[in-house]
Design a protein around this motif. Structure first.
Motif, PDB file in Angstrom:
ATOM      1  N   UNK A 135       1.312  -1.594  -0.114  1.00 53.12           N
ATOM      2  CA  UNK A 135       0.031   0.179   0.168  1.00 53.12           C
ATOM      3  C   UNK A 135       1.071   1.062   0.065  1.00 53.12           C
ATOM      4  N   UNK A 136       2.193   1.635  -0.028  1.00 45.59           N
ATOM      5  CA  UNK A 136       2.882   1.951   0.272  1.00 45.59           C
ATOM      6  C   UNK A 136       3.094   2.919  -0.820  1.00 45.59           C
ATOM      7  N   UNK A 137       2.653   2.438  -1.855  1.00 42.47           N
ATOM      8  CA  UNK A 137       3.100   3.899  -3.156  1.00 42.47           C
ATOM      9  C   UNK A 137       1.807   4.934  -3.127  1.00 42.47           C
ATOM     10  N   UNK A 138       0.819   4.447  -2.735  1.00 41.61           N
ATOM     11  CA  UNK A 138      -0.525   4.659  -2.645  1.00 41.61           C
ATOM     12  C   UNK A 138      -1.281   5.698  -1.440  1.00 41.61           C
ATOM     13  N   UNK A 139      -0.576   5.045  -0.921  1.00 40.28           N
ATOM     14  CA  UNK A 139      -0.407   5.767   0.487  1.00 40.28           C
ATOM     15  C   UNK A 139       0.761   7.140   0.745  1.00 40.28           C
ATOM     16  N   UNK A 140       1.333   7.259  -0.054  1.00 41.78           N
ATOM     17  CA  UNK A 140       2.139   7.818  -0.815  1.00 41.78           C
ATOM     18  C   UNK A 140       1.932   9.123  -1.489  1.00 41.78           C
ATOM     19  N   UNK A 141       1.321   8.413  -2.141  1.00 39.64           N
ATOM     20  CA  UNK A 141       0.559   9.870  -3.444  1.00 39.64           C
ATOM     21  C   UNK A 141      -0.336  10.530  -2.332  1.00 39.64           C
ATOM     22  N   UNK A 142      -1.535   9.545  -2.092  1.00 37.72           N
ATOM     23  CA  UNK A 142      -2.460  10.297  -0.566  1.00 37.72           C
ATOM     24  C   UNK A 142      -1.846  11.144   0.527  1.00 37.72           C
ATOM     25  N   UNK A 143      -0.360  11.030   0.885  1.00 36.94           N
ATOM     26  CA  UNK A 143      -0.316  11.405   1.860  1.00 36.94           C
ATOM     27  C   UNK A 143      -1.086  10.840   3.225  1.00 36.94           C
ATOM     28  N   UNK A 144      -1.239   9.974   2.712  1.00 38.59           N
ATOM     29  CA  UNK A 144      -1.971   9.033   4.079  1.00 38.59           C
ATOM     30  C   UNK A 144      -1.349   8.375   4.947  1.00 38.59           C
ATOM     31  N   UNK A 145      -2.101   7.661   6.219  1.00 38.94           N
ATOM     32  CA  UNK A 145      -1.220   6.911   7.133  1.00 38.94           C
ATOM     33  C   UNK A 145      -1.946   5.110   7.367  1.00 38.94           C
ATOM     34  N   UNK A 146      -0.966   4.948   8.580  1.00 40.70           N
ATOM     35  CA  UNK A 146      -1.855   3.631   8.514  1.00 40.70           C
ATOM     36  C   UNK A 146      -1.536   3.830  10.442  1.00 40.70           C
ATOM     37  N   UNK A 147      -2.716   3.133  10.581  1.00 42.87           N
ATOM     38  CA  UNK A 147      -2.854   2.514  12.602  1.00 42.87           C
ATOM     39  C   UNK A 147      -3.072   1.020  12.716  1.00 42.87           C
ATOM     40  N   UNK A 148      -1.879   0.492  13.561  1.00 46.27           N
ATOM     41  CA  UNK A 148      -1.287  -0.787  13.107  1.00 46.27           C
ATOM     42  C   UNK A 148      -2.236  -1.050  14.510  1.00 46.27           C
ATOM     43  N   UNK A 149      -2.786  -2.198  14.288  1.00 43.21           N
ATOM     44  CA  UNK A 149      -3.464  -2.988  16.159  1.00 43.21           C
ATOM     45  C   UNK A 149      -2.806  -3.881  16.655  1.00 43.21           C
ATOM     46  N   UNK A 150      -2.135  -3.377  17.547  1.00 46.53           N
ATOM     47  CA  UNK A 150      -0.987  -4.149  18.427  1.00 46.53           C
ATOM     48  C   UNK A 150      -1.790  -4.800  19.979  1.00 46.53           C
ATOM     49  N   UNK A 151      -1.491  -4.827  20.738  1.00 49.56           N
ATOM     50  CA  UNK A 151      -1.997  -5.750  22.403  1.00 49.56           C
ATOM     51  C   UNK A 151      -1.403  -5.032  23.065  1.00 49.56           C
TER      52      UNK A 151
END
Length: 248
Positions: free
Chosen positions: A126-142
C-alpha cells in the motif's frame, strides 16, 4: 466531515475492533474497503456500514497471511476507488501455544503470519498509494506486547507489530505518511471466542477503572490517529486498556 471521500481500508473488518472501526468511519462518510477471511460476517458488517453511510462498501474476502491475497486487496481497492488514504491493519488471531507443543512451529508461523507478517506485506503493497495521498496507517497491536505472555506466540506477534510500527514510521515519514499503533487491553470479542478462550474468566472490566473497554473505544482512538488532528503523531503507541498495564 474530515473523512468525506477518503478511502479507508480495514482488514479484519467483519467483526470485533475492525467492525467497530468500520462503523465509525461509515458515520464519518469515508469510502470503505473491508477485508475479512469469512464472507458471512464480512457481508453483514458491510451491509451495516452501507445503512449508516448510504454508500456502497467494497467487500474483499481474503486471507491476509497469503501474499497473493495481499496484492489483490490493494489492487481491487485501487481499481474501485482510485486511491487509498488510510490503512487499518486490524486482522488478527489468537491461540494457545507452549514450548511443549509438538506442532509448535506450525502454530507459531500461523499466528505470526496473520498478526505480523500480513501487516508488513500490506504496508509494503500500500505504500505507493499512501505516499501519493499523504495518507497514514494504524496498526492494531495489544497490551500483550508489553504485559506477561499468556500465549507466547500471540505476545511475540504483537510485540513485533509495535516494533514494526516504529520502523515503518521512520521509513515512510520522509514521504509524509504516518504510522501509529493502538494497544487494546482485555475485552470480549469474537477473536477470543474463535480462539476457544470464550469460556475462560475474562479480565475485561477488572482493570483499575472498573470499566470494560469496548471495541468502540478502540475504534475512536483509531479514527483520531487516522485524522488530521494527529498530523504530528507518528511512530507512537497508544494504550486503551482501562489501566490494565498499571497492574501487570
Amino acid at each position: 466531515m474530515p473523512f468525506l471521500n477518503k478511502v479507508v481500508l480495514i482488514t479484519g473488518g467483519g467483526s470485533g475492533i475492525g467492525e467497530a472501526t468500520a462503523n465509525k468511519f461509515a458515520k464519518a462518510h469515508a469510502r470503505l474497503a473491508l477485508v475479512d477471511i469469512r464472507a458471512d460476517i464480512l457481508k453483514e458488517s458491510a451491509e451495516n456500514c452501507e445503512k449508516i453511510s448510504k454508500t456502497k462498501v467494497l467487500k474483499i474476502v481474503a486471507d491476509v497471511s497469503k501474499e497473493d491475497d495481499v496484492k489483490r486487496i490493494i489492487e481491487v481497492t485501487l481499481k474501485e476507488y482510485g486511491r487509498l488514504d488510510v490503512l487499518v491493519n486490524c486482522a488478527g488471531i489468537h491461540g494457545e501455544v507452549t514450548v511443549f507443543d509438538d506442532n509448535i512451529m506450525e502454530k507459531f508461523d500461523n499466528i505470526l503470519g496473520v498478526n505480523l507478517r500480513s501487516m508488513v506485506a500490506l504496508t509494503q503493497a500500500a505504500s505507493a498509494a499512501l505516499i501519493e495521498s499523504k495518507g497514514n496507517i494504524v496498526n492494531v497491536s495489544s497490551v500483550r506486547a508489553k504485559a506477561g505472555a499468556v500465549s507466547f506466540a500471540y505476545s511475540v506477534s504483537k510485540a513485533g507489530v509495535s516494533q514494526f510500527t516504529k520502523a515503518a514510521a521512520l521509513d515512510l515519514s520522509p514521504h509524509g505518511v504516518r504510522v501509529n499503533a493502538v494497544l487494546p487491553g482485555p475485552m470480549k470479542t469474537n477473536l477470543m471466542i474463535h480462539a476457544g478462550l470464550g469460556s475462560k474468566p475474562s479480565l475485561a472490566g477488572k482493570e483499575p477503572l472498573k470499566r470494560e473497554t469496548k471495541t468502540e473505544d478502540v475504534a475512536e482512538l483509531i479514527m483520531f490517529l487516522a485524522s488530521e488532528s494527529a498530523r504530528s503523531i507518528t511512530g507512537s503507541e497508544y494504550v486503551v486498556d482501562g489501566g490494565f498495564l498499571l497492574e501487570h
